[in-house]
Design a protein around this motif. Structure first.
Motif, mmCIF file in Angstrom:
data_model
loop_
_atom_site.group_PDB
_atom_site.id
_atom_site.type_symbol
_atom_site.label_atom_id
_atom_site.label_comp_id
_atom_site.label_asym_id
_atom_site.label_seq_id
_atom_site.Cartn_x
_atom_site.Cartn_y
_atom_site.Cartn_z
ATOM 1 N N CYS A 111 -8.954 3.017 2.285
ATOM 2 C CA CYS A 111 -7.763 1.962 1.155
ATOM 3 C C CYS A 111 -9.203 2.675 -0.249
ATOM 4 O O CYS A 111 -10.196 2.845 -0.091
ATOM 5 C CB CYS A 111 -8.574 1.524 2.014
ATOM 6 S SG CYS A 111 -8.840 0.140 0.868
ATOM 7 N N GLU A 112 -8.729 1.671 -1.325
ATOM 8 C CA GLU A 112 -9.066 2.616 -2.382
ATOM 9 C C GLU A 112 -9.420 1.135 -3.547
ATOM 10 O O GLU A 112 -9.961 1.253 -4.155
ATOM 11 C CB GLU A 112 -8.200 3.246 -3.295
ATOM 12 C CG GLU A 112 -7.794 4.560 -3.195
ATOM 13 C CD GLU A 112 -6.920 4.890 -4.331
ATOM 14 O OE1 GLU A 112 -6.461 5.193 -5.292
ATOM 15 O OE2 GLU A 112 -6.481 6.349 -3.423
ATOM 16 N N SER A 113 -9.783 0.144 -2.126
ATOM 17 C CA SER A 113 -9.982 -1.580 -2.816
ATOM 18 C C SER A 113 -9.194 -1.979 -3.813
ATOM 19 O O SER A 113 -10.133 -2.865 -4.786
ATOM 20 C CB SER A 113 -11.735 -1.447 -2.702
ATOM 21 O OG SER A 113 -12.471 -0.495 -1.494
ATOM 22 N N CYS A 114 -7.771 -1.515 -3.989
ATOM 23 C CA CYS A 114 -7.238 -1.990 -5.108
ATOM 24 C C CYS A 114 -6.996 -3.451 -5.232
ATOM 25 O O CYS A 114 -6.675 -3.860 -5.881
ATOM 26 C CB CYS A 114 -6.281 -0.818 -5.408
ATOM 27 S SG CYS A 114 -5.155 -1.750 -4.632
ATOM 28 N N GLY A 115 -6.949 -3.846 -3.972
ATOM 29 C CA GLY A 115 -6.757 -5.426 -3.851
ATOM 30 C C GLY A 115 -4.988 -5.511 -4.053
ATOM 31 O O GLY A 115 -5.207 -7.265 -4.008
ATOM 32 N N ILE A 151 -2.709 1.375 5.420
ATOM 33 C CA ILE A 151 -3.389 0.954 6.575
ATOM 34 C C ILE A 151 -1.532 0.837 7.129
ATOM 35 O O ILE A 151 -0.701 0.875 6.790
ATOM 36 C CB ILE A 151 -3.151 -1.398 6.152
ATOM 37 C CG1 ILE A 151 -2.593 -1.406 4.800
ATOM 38 C CG2 ILE A 151 -5.010 -1.233 6.355
ATOM 39 C CD1 ILE A 151 -2.734 -2.910 4.087
ATOM 40 N N CYS A 154 1.205 -1.518 -0.037
ATOM 41 C CA CYS A 154 0.085 0.015 -0.159
ATOM 42 C C CYS A 154 0.878 1.067 -0.657
ATOM 43 O O CYS A 154 0.023 2.095 -0.561
ATOM 44 C CB CYS A 154 -0.819 0.086 0.772
ATOM 45 S SG CYS A 154 -1.799 1.353 0.825
ATOM 46 N N ILE A 187 -0.388 4.677 -1.177
ATOM 47 C CA ILE A 187 -1.495 5.167 -0.376
ATOM 48 C C ILE A 187 -1.704 5.403 0.807
ATOM 49 O O ILE A 187 -2.266 5.987 1.548
ATOM 50 C CB ILE A 187 -2.851 4.440 -0.793
ATOM 51 C CG1 ILE A 187 -3.198 4.508 -2.579
ATOM 52 C CG2 ILE A 187 -4.118 4.466 -0.488
ATOM 53 C CD1 ILE A 187 -4.662 3.329 -3.041
ATOM 54 N N CYS A 210 -2.985 -5.045 -1.957
ATOM 55 C CA CYS A 210 -1.924 -6.189 -0.738
ATOM 56 C C CYS A 210 -3.164 -7.375 -0.737
ATOM 57 O O CYS A 210 -2.216 -8.302 -0.388
ATOM 58 C CB CYS A 210 -2.992 -4.777 0.035
ATOM 59 S SG CYS A 210 -4.402 -4.716 0.534
HETATM 60 S S1 SF4 Z 1 -6.520 -2.750 -1.162
HETATM 61 FE FE1 SF4 Z 1 -5.073 -1.577 -2.264
HETATM 62 S S2 SF4 Z 1 -5.401 0.863 -0.930
HETATM 63 FE FE2 SF4 Z 1 -6.768 -0.764 -0.338
HETATM 64 S S3 SF4 Z 1 -5.255 -1.267 1.525
HETATM 65 FE FE3 SF4 Z 1 -4.793 -3.204 0.270
HETATM 66 S S4 SF4 Z 1 -3.163 -1.766 -1.350
HETATM 67 FE FE4 SF4 Z 1 -3.761 -0.153 0.220
#
Ligand code: SF4
Ligand code: SF4
Ligand code: SF4
Length: 345
Positions: free
Chosen positions: A193-197, A169, A160, A166, A199
Motif C-alpha cells: 500500500c502506498e497510502s494514497c487514500g 488489497i 486500488c 497497486i 480507497c
Molecule cells: S491507500 Fe491507495 S495503495 Fe493503499 S490500499 Fe488504498 S488505494 Fe491501495
C-alpha cells in the motif's frame, strides 16, 4: 453515440447507448439505491441492492443492465422493494450501530440506503445475531481499517486495482469470515500500500477512515505544492488550522485524485516545531535571526565560494519560475554549471 428513450417508474428519460440503467437514472437525477457502484469504477454487480424490474417480468441489477430503446423499468415494484430490503437487512445483520460516533455519520451510504428501503427496528433485529469483533488495523499512519464496519462492496479493492494499479488489497477468507485483506493478511503498513487514500475516500461506510479527522468549517481551493504535477485540492479549514485535504474533482490535472503527500502531508503547516524565522549559526549553534541578517550572511558566504566550489540543488516544491531563477543565479551570478534538481534523485 446515439441516444435511446427508456421509462423509469413512468418517467421517460433519454440515455446514451452503452449506458447502464443505473447510469441513465443517475444522469437524469433519479435515485436507485446501490452500495457497490462508483462512478470512477467499472460496474461490479456485487451488492444486489440496485435491483429493478425490467419490462414487467425480469428482476435484475440495474448497474449491469444496458439501456435499450423502449425499455420499461420499475424500481418500486413490491417484489423489487422486498428483495432490496432483505439484502440490506442481511448487510446490517452484524453491522455496528454506533452511528453517532462513526466517522461516516451523515455521509454513510449504508445509512442512506437503509432509510430509503425502509429499514425499521424490527427489520434490523430479524437477522441480527452478533456484531463482528475483529481488531482494528491501525498500522497505517494516516487511516484505520475497521473490518467490523465493512460491507464487502469491493470499492476499495477495485480502486486500488483499476485506478491505482497497486493491488495492495483483495478479498480473503470465505462466507461470513470474508474480509478485505493484504497479501498474507499482514497489517496494511507492511503491505505494498502506498497510502494514497484513494480507497479511503471511496469507502461508502467508515470501514476505511482517516485518522484524527476533524470536520472543516470552510474550504479553500488551492494547488498542492509538493510537486510539479500541481494537483487541485480543497483545503479543509477550521479556525486558522488546516484539518484536511480533498482532491478537486473539477481540476483537469488530477480530477480529484491525490497521492499520499497531497492528501495527508499537511500537518507540517500547523506543526509547533515548524521554522518560522531564519536560523543563523553562531559559535556552532543555530539561533533565530531576522531576514536581513540571514540574507547578509548568505551574500557574505556565497561571495567567498563562487565558481566550481559552489553547487545548487533546486526543489520540486517551488514554482517553475523560482527553479528558473535558481539555475540563472547559479550560472550567471555564481559562475558555475553545478545546478541540479531534487526530481532527479
Ligand atoms: S491507500 Fe491507495 S495503495 Fe493503499 S490500499 Fe488504498 S488505494 Fe491501495
Ligand atoms: S473497506 Fe469500505 S470500500 Fe472496502 S469493501 Fe469494505 S466497505 Fe467497501
Ligand atoms: S498530490 Fe501528489 S502528485 Fe499531486 S501535486 Fe501533490 S505531490 Fe504531486
Amino acid at each position: 453515440m446515439s441516444s435511446v428513450t427508456i421509462t423509469i417508474d413512468g418517467i421517460k428519460i433519454s440515455a446514451e447507448e452503452g449506458m447502464t440503467v443505473l447510469q441513465a437514472a443517475q444522469a437524469n437525477g433519479l435515485y436507485i439505491p446501490n452500495l457497490c457502484n462508483h462512478p470512477d469504477l467499472r460496474p461490479a454487480g456485487l451488492c444486489r441492492v440496485c435491483v429493478v424490474k425490467q419490462d414487467d417480468w425480469k428482476i435484475t441489477i440495474s448497474c449491469k443492465l444496458p439501456v435499450k430503446e423502449g425499455m420499461v423499468i420499475s424500481t418500486e415494484d413490491p417484489a423489487v422493494q422486498q428483495i432490496r430490503k432483505n439484502t440490506v437487512e442481511l448487510l446490517i445483520a452484524n453491522h455496528p450501530m454506533t452511528c453517532l460516533t462513526c466517522e461516516a455519520d451523515s455521509k454513510c451510504e449504508l445509512q442512506r440506503v437503509a432509510h430509503y428501503v425502509g429499514i425499521t427496528p424490527d427489520s434490523i433485529n430479524r437477522y441480527r445475531r452478533s456484531v463482528r469483533s475483529i481488531p482494528l488495523d491501525t498500522s497505517n499512519p494516516f487511516f484505520d481499517i475497521d473490518h467490523n464496519k465493512c460491507i464487502m462492496c469491493g470499492i476499495c479493492v477495485r480502486t486500488c486495482d483499476e485506478l491505482q494499479n497497486i493491488n495492495a488489497i483483495d478479498y480473503a477468507q470465505r462466507g461470513v469470515a470474508s474480509l478485505i485483506s493484504t497479501l498474507g493478511n499482514k497489517p496494511i503498513a507492511e503491505s505494498r500500500c502506498e497510502s494514497c487514500g484513494e480507497c479511503v475516500v471511496r469507502c461508502p461506510v467508515a470501514a476505511l477512515a482517516t485518522k484524527k479527522s476533524l470536520q472543516p468549517m470552510r474550504e479553500v481551493r488551492s494547488i498542492c505544492s509538493y510537486c510539479g504535477v500541481g494537483c487541485g485540492i480543497h483545503l479543509g479549514v477550521r479556525g486558522d488550522k488546516i484539518v484536511g485535504v480533498r482532491g478537486d474533482q473539477e481540476n483537469p490535472v488530477n480530477r480529484g485524485s491525490l497521492c499520499v503527500k497531497g492528501r495527508f502531508g499537511y500537518r507540517f503547516i500547523n506543526h509547533p516545531e515548524r521554522l518560522t524565522t531564519p536560523l543563523v549559526k553562531k559559535d556552532g549553534v543555530l539561533v533565530e535571526a531576522s531576514w536581513d541578517e540571514a540574507l547578509d550572511r548568505i551574500v557574505e558566504k556565497f561571495s567567498e565560494h563562487k565558481g566550481e566550489k559552489f553547487a545548487a540543488l533546486a526543489s520540486a516544491r517551488i514554482t517553475n519560475e523560482d527553479n528558473y531563477l535558481i539555475q540563472k543565479f547559479t550560472r550567471a551570478v555564481m559562475g558555475t554549471n553545478n545546478i541540479d534538481h531534487c526530481a532527479r534523485l
